[in-house]
Scaffold this motif. Structure first.
Motif, PDB file in Angstrom:
ATOM      1  N   CYS A 293       0.841  -1.218   0.000  1.00  0.00           N
ATOM      2  CA  CYS A 293       0.000   0.000   0.000  1.00  0.00           C
ATOM      3  C   CYS A 293       0.866   1.255   0.000  1.00  0.00           C
ATOM      4  O   CYS A 293       0.577   2.225  -0.706  1.00  0.00           O
ATOM      5  CB  CYS A 293      -0.926   0.009   1.207  1.00  0.00           C
ATOM      6  SG  CYS A 293      -2.274  -1.154   1.105  1.00  0.00           S
ATOM      7  N   ALA A 294       1.929   1.242   0.793  1.00  0.00           N
ATOM      8  CA  ALA A 294       2.841   2.385   0.835  1.00  0.00           C
ATOM      9  C   ALA A 294       3.520   2.583  -0.516  1.00  0.00           C
ATOM     10  O   ALA A 294       3.632   3.712  -1.013  1.00  0.00           O
ATOM     11  CB  ALA A 294       3.879   2.186   1.928  1.00  0.00           C
ATOM     12  N   LEU A 295       3.946   1.497  -1.116  1.00  0.00           N
ATOM     13  CA  LEU A 295       4.600   1.581  -2.424  1.00  0.00           C
ATOM     14  C   LEU A 295       3.645   2.097  -3.496  1.00  0.00           C
ATOM     15  O   LEU A 295       4.003   2.972  -4.297  1.00  0.00           O
ATOM     16  CB  LEU A 295       5.147   0.213  -2.811  1.00  0.00           C
ATOM     17  CG  LEU A 295       5.983   0.136  -4.081  1.00  0.00           C
ATOM     18  CD1 LEU A 295       7.251   0.959  -3.921  1.00  0.00           C
ATOM     19  CD2 LEU A 295       6.329  -1.302  -4.387  1.00  0.00           C
ATOM     20  N   ALA A 296       2.417   1.591  -3.487  1.00  0.00           N
ATOM     21  CA  ALA A 296       1.437   2.028  -4.484  1.00  0.00           C
ATOM     22  C   ALA A 296       1.081   3.505  -4.321  1.00  0.00           C
ATOM     23  O   ALA A 296       0.986   4.244  -5.307  1.00  0.00           O
ATOM     24  CB  ALA A 296       0.181   1.171  -4.382  1.00  0.00           C
ATOM     25  N   SER A 297       0.896   3.952  -3.088  1.00  0.00           N
ATOM     26  CA  SER A 297       0.546   5.363  -2.892  1.00  0.00           C
ATOM     27  C   SER A 297       1.732   6.266  -3.222  1.00  0.00           C
ATOM     28  O   SER A 297       1.558   7.356  -3.775  1.00  0.00           O
ATOM     29  CB  SER A 297       0.048   5.608  -1.469  1.00  0.00           C
ATOM     30  OG  SER A 297       1.048   5.293  -0.533  1.00  0.00           O
TER      31      SER A 297
END
Length: 76
Positions: free
Chosen positions: A58-62
């Protein structure tokens, strides 16, 4: 004050004060901060690796979405 010597299209619209971000950018920053904090927390506690991986994804995608949004809406 408008520049009378500037050549521009009449269809050109000035961008909003936020740079065209609207609500998307603050939400993405919030998701990035929360998912990074949750990833650090789950990694330090030693919980299930899958949960930490989901928060990391999720952190990488955002983060990637923030970078793409920046390059699409930057002023040239």
């Amino acid at each position: 004050m408008a520049d009378p010597y500037r050549i521009s299209d009449a269809s050109e619209k000035p961008e909003a004060a936020g740079g065209g971000g609207g609500v998307l950018r603050p939400v993405l920053w919030l998701v990035l901060a929360i998912s990074l904090a949750a990833n650090v927390l789950t990694s330090s506690i030693g919980e299930n690796v899958l949960i930490g991986s989901v928060f990391g994804a999720c952190a990488l995608a955002s983060g990637i979405t923030l970078i793409v949004h920046h390059y699409k809406h930057r002023r040239r």
